[in-house]
Design an enzyme around this catalytic site. Sequence first.
Site, PDB file in Angstrom:
ATOM      1  N   TRP A 128       0.862  -1.198   0.000  1.00  0.00           N
ATOM      2  CA  TRP A 128       0.000   0.000   0.000  1.00  0.00           C
ATOM      3  C   TRP A 128       0.891   1.238   0.000  1.00  0.00           C
ATOM      4  O   TRP A 128       2.102   1.115   0.261  1.00  0.00           O
ATOM      5  CB  TRP A 128      -0.908   0.002   1.243  1.00  0.00           C
ATOM      6  CG  TRP A 128      -2.243   0.657   0.994  1.00  0.00           C
ATOM      7  CD1 TRP A 128      -2.668   1.867   1.464  1.00  0.00           C
ATOM      8  CD2 TRP A 128      -3.329   0.139   0.211  1.00  0.00           C
ATOM      9  NE1 TRP A 128      -3.937   2.122   1.020  1.00  0.00           N
ATOM     10  CE2 TRP A 128      -4.362   1.085   0.247  1.00  0.00           C
ATOM     11  CE3 TRP A 128      -3.522  -1.035  -0.530  1.00  0.00           C
ATOM     12  CZ2 TRP A 128      -5.582   0.902  -0.433  1.00  0.00           C
ATOM     13  CZ3 TRP A 128      -4.726  -1.210  -1.194  1.00  0.00           C
ATOM     14  CH2 TRP A 128      -5.741  -0.249  -1.142  1.00  0.00           C
ATOM     15  N   ASP A 186      -0.165  10.945  -0.747  1.00  0.00           N
ATOM     16  CA  ASP A 186      -1.240  11.930  -0.649  1.00  0.00           C
ATOM     17  C   ASP A 186      -2.528  11.288  -0.151  1.00  0.00           C
ATOM     18  O   ASP A 186      -2.597  10.066   0.033  1.00  0.00           O
ATOM     19  CB  ASP A 186      -1.485  12.582  -2.017  1.00  0.00           C
ATOM     20  CG  ASP A 186      -2.070  11.599  -3.030  1.00  0.00           C
ATOM     21  OD1 ASP A 186      -1.677  10.410  -3.014  1.00  0.00           O
ATOM     22  OD2 ASP A 186      -2.924  12.015  -3.818  1.00  0.00           O
ATOM     23  N   GLU A 189      -3.769   8.367  -1.935  1.00  0.00           N
ATOM     24  CA  GLU A 189      -2.945   7.168  -1.755  1.00  0.00           C
ATOM     25  C   GLU A 189      -2.136   6.810  -2.989  1.00  0.00           C
ATOM     26  O   GLU A 189      -1.805   5.650  -3.198  1.00  0.00           O
ATOM     27  CB  GLU A 189      -3.824   5.963  -1.369  1.00  0.00           C
ATOM     28  CG  GLU A 189      -4.847   6.271  -0.319  1.00  0.00           C
ATOM     29  CD  GLU A 189      -5.592   5.041   0.179  1.00  0.00           C
ATOM     30  OE1 GLU A 189      -5.365   4.672   1.335  1.00  0.00           O
ATOM     31  OE2 GLU A 189      -6.366   4.449  -0.581  1.00  0.00           O
ATOM     32  N   GLU A 190      -1.853   7.786  -3.831  1.00  0.00           N
ATOM     33  CA  GLU A 190      -1.258   7.474  -5.127  1.00  0.00           C
ATOM     34  C   GLU A 190       0.094   8.114  -5.386  1.00  0.00           C
ATOM     35  O   GLU A 190       0.848   7.623  -6.222  1.00  0.00           O
ATOM     36  CB  GLU A 190      -2.206   7.942  -6.248  1.00  0.00           C
ATOM     37  CG  GLU A 190      -3.563   7.304  -6.200  1.00  0.00           C
ATOM     38  CD  GLU A 190      -4.545   7.944  -7.164  1.00  0.00           C
ATOM     39  OE1 GLU A 190      -5.405   7.241  -7.698  1.00  0.00           O
ATOM     40  OE2 GLU A 190      -4.450   9.166  -7.391  1.00  0.00           O
ATOM     41  N   GLU A 417     -19.190   6.115  -3.924  1.00  0.00           N
ATOM     42  CA  GLU A 417     -18.010   6.986  -3.959  1.00  0.00           C
ATOM     43  C   GLU A 417     -18.076   7.924  -5.172  1.00  0.00           C
ATOM     44  O   GLU A 417     -17.833   9.112  -5.086  1.00  0.00           O
ATOM     45  CB  GLU A 417     -16.754   6.104  -4.040  1.00  0.00           C
ATOM     46  CG  GLU A 417     -15.450   6.855  -4.091  1.00  0.00           C
ATOM     47  CD  GLU A 417     -14.270   5.886  -4.255  1.00  0.00           C
ATOM     48  OE1 GLU A 417     -14.065   5.356  -5.371  1.00  0.00           O
ATOM     49  OE2 GLU A 417     -13.568   5.641  -3.255  1.00  0.00           O
TER      50      GLU A 417
HETATM   51  C1  NOJ Z   1      -6.992   2.585  -4.181  1.00  0.00           C
HETATM   52  C2  NOJ Z   1      -6.792   3.995  -3.748  1.00  0.00           C
HETATM   53  O1  NOJ Z   1      -7.426   4.223  -2.558  1.00  0.00           O
HETATM   54  C3  NOJ Z   1      -7.251   4.947  -4.815  1.00  0.00           C
HETATM   55  O2  NOJ Z   1      -7.125   6.272  -4.420  1.00  0.00           O
HETATM   56  C4  NOJ Z   1      -6.442   4.671  -6.022  1.00  0.00           C
HETATM   57  O3  NOJ Z   1      -6.807   5.558  -7.053  1.00  0.00           O
HETATM   58  C5  NOJ Z   1      -6.622   3.225  -6.437  1.00  0.00           C
HETATM   59  N1  NOJ Z   1      -6.269   2.338  -5.369  1.00  0.00           N
HETATM   60  C6  NOJ Z   1      -5.863   2.900  -7.697  1.00  0.00           C
HETATM   61  O4  NOJ Z   1      -4.482   2.952  -7.459  1.00  0.00           O
HETATM   62  C1  NOJ Z   2      -9.777   5.903  -1.952  1.00  0.00           C
HETATM   63  C2  NOJ Z   2      -9.514   7.338  -1.699  1.00  0.00           C
HETATM   64  O1  NOJ Z   2      -8.612   7.787  -2.665  1.00  0.00           O
HETATM   65  C3  NOJ Z   2      -8.952   7.556  -0.311  1.00  0.00           C
HETATM   66  O2  NOJ Z   2      -8.858   8.937  -0.087  1.00  0.00           O
HETATM   67  C4  NOJ Z   2      -9.824   6.934   0.733  1.00  0.00           C
HETATM   68  O3  NOJ Z   2      -9.221   7.063   1.984  1.00  0.00           O
HETATM   69  C5  NOJ Z   2     -10.085   5.482   0.422  1.00  0.00           C
HETATM   70  N1  NOJ Z   2     -10.554   5.304  -0.924  1.00  0.00           N
HETATM   71  C6  NOJ Z   2     -11.131   4.891   1.356  1.00  0.00           C
HETATM   72  O4  NOJ Z   2     -12.348   5.552   1.217  1.00  0.00           O
END
Ligand code: NOJ
Ligand code: NOJ
Length: 452
Positions: A128, A186, A189-190, A417
């Site tokens: 992650w 960020d 999460e990317e 979402e």
């Molecule tokens: C899960 C992350 O939470 C999301 O923000 C991201 O875009 C996707 N994985 C794809 O990498």
């Molecule tokens: C993906 C989002 O990008 C992230 O900000 C969030 O924390 C997770 N999903 C869980 O909702």
Amino acid sequence: MLAGYLTLLLFITLVHPTVQDTNADLDQWISKQDIISFQTIHQNVNPHGTKRGFFAASLSTYHPNYFYTWTRDAALVARVLTGLDETSDDTLMDYVQFQIDTQSTETQCGCLGEPKFNTDGSSYQGTWGRPQNDGPAERAVAFMLIAKRWMDNGYQETAWIYHHLVPSLVKDLDYVVKVWYQDSFDLWEEVLGTHFYTLMIMRRALLDSVDFFNAYGKRPVDQYRLTAHLIAKRLEGFWSVEHGYIMATQGVRNGVQKLSGLDVSTLLAANLVASRKDGFFSPGSDKTLATVAALENSFKSLYPINHQQGQNLGTCIGRYPEDIYDGYDTSVGNPWFLATAAFTELYYLAIEEWKRVGVEVNDINQLFFQNIMQIEHGYYGPQSNVLNHLIKDTQLAADRFLKTIKYHQANNGSMSEQYDRYIGFMAGARDLTWSHAAFISASRAKSERFIQ
Ligand code: NOJ
Ligand code: NOJ
């Protein structure tokens, strides 16, 4: 393929005729949705078989699996719940206790920036993006709001606050002091780098802590104050004169490439710091408004759905233009409910700010005002006719984003979402807890009962 797409469009136009919501329709829907969102959040809090205080991101366990608790989502939701009288203190207490436990749980990160935890409170062990250092700052903000709510209401358990909540809060604050200038993933999460959003929420946590400990704690706060000051200096550098908006990230080390630098997270940040009322990248400030306009204009042309939205609906807003996360996998990115709600909230927070300090229309923010009404450059003070007129038109614009949400959510009040960029149908994790919290926050801003 094209014929199929056109038939689909025709179908959608027929089954989804442009609705002309009156204000009364909208108000009625908001009152209903407030209740549904509050209930939905509670369905996602501590669902059957989970450890007490577990806030699920969504109950969706498959395609996608969001049945985890993210430190970020949980803190942002807890912050909203803390502002609502209907929330029980037990729910908040469980949240705090769960979070305290995670701080001493073994994690891959080996740090407080571990992003997500399992239903039993153990940490997620898979690959992650780590660390995500906005989490501890968001949690610190939530903890202080909870403590304040309890102390101001004469809650009995002050000893518990001092012996449990405060030491855990201090861990998060000290962590922020230690890591604020280091790379982190960020909030999406990317991307590994330095992020406007993360620094903004860190600054708020530290400034809030100065007030908090001055009022309740008698702890030394100089480190916190100084770090907040250094962070503010760093934040100034995210404004791009060349682009005319705030850039989301600097020093990208790894992850998704985003050329524009535009990202709705800069506006989520503005909303989250509004309660400081210091004008620093606040919702009504010129640099934030410039970024609002740049983002809105970008999504307006990017998403096909925005080309068929009637005048009555606001622009569908996503995370950032280059997004390819479709809620399950990568293909194309879509508008998000929480991003669309953030626009309503930002407009109302801006109005609150203008009412206090007036507004200056200038070269920086003129694009924003062009989207609202014709107005000359210059300063308009509180109570002036022009400002009053501007406020009315801004309120109408703010409400159009709520109408967009109403239009694209499910009839039963459900909000996932995302919603599809071509046809508007819901996509991604069902009933994302954060979507519902974002709606409540926006609805509260509309009725001037701002979430702190
Ligand atoms: C899960 C992350 O939470 C999301 O923000 C991201 O875009 C996707 N994985 C794809 O990498
Ligand atoms: C993906 C989002 O990008 C992230 O900000 C969030 O924390 C997770 N999903 C869980 O909702």
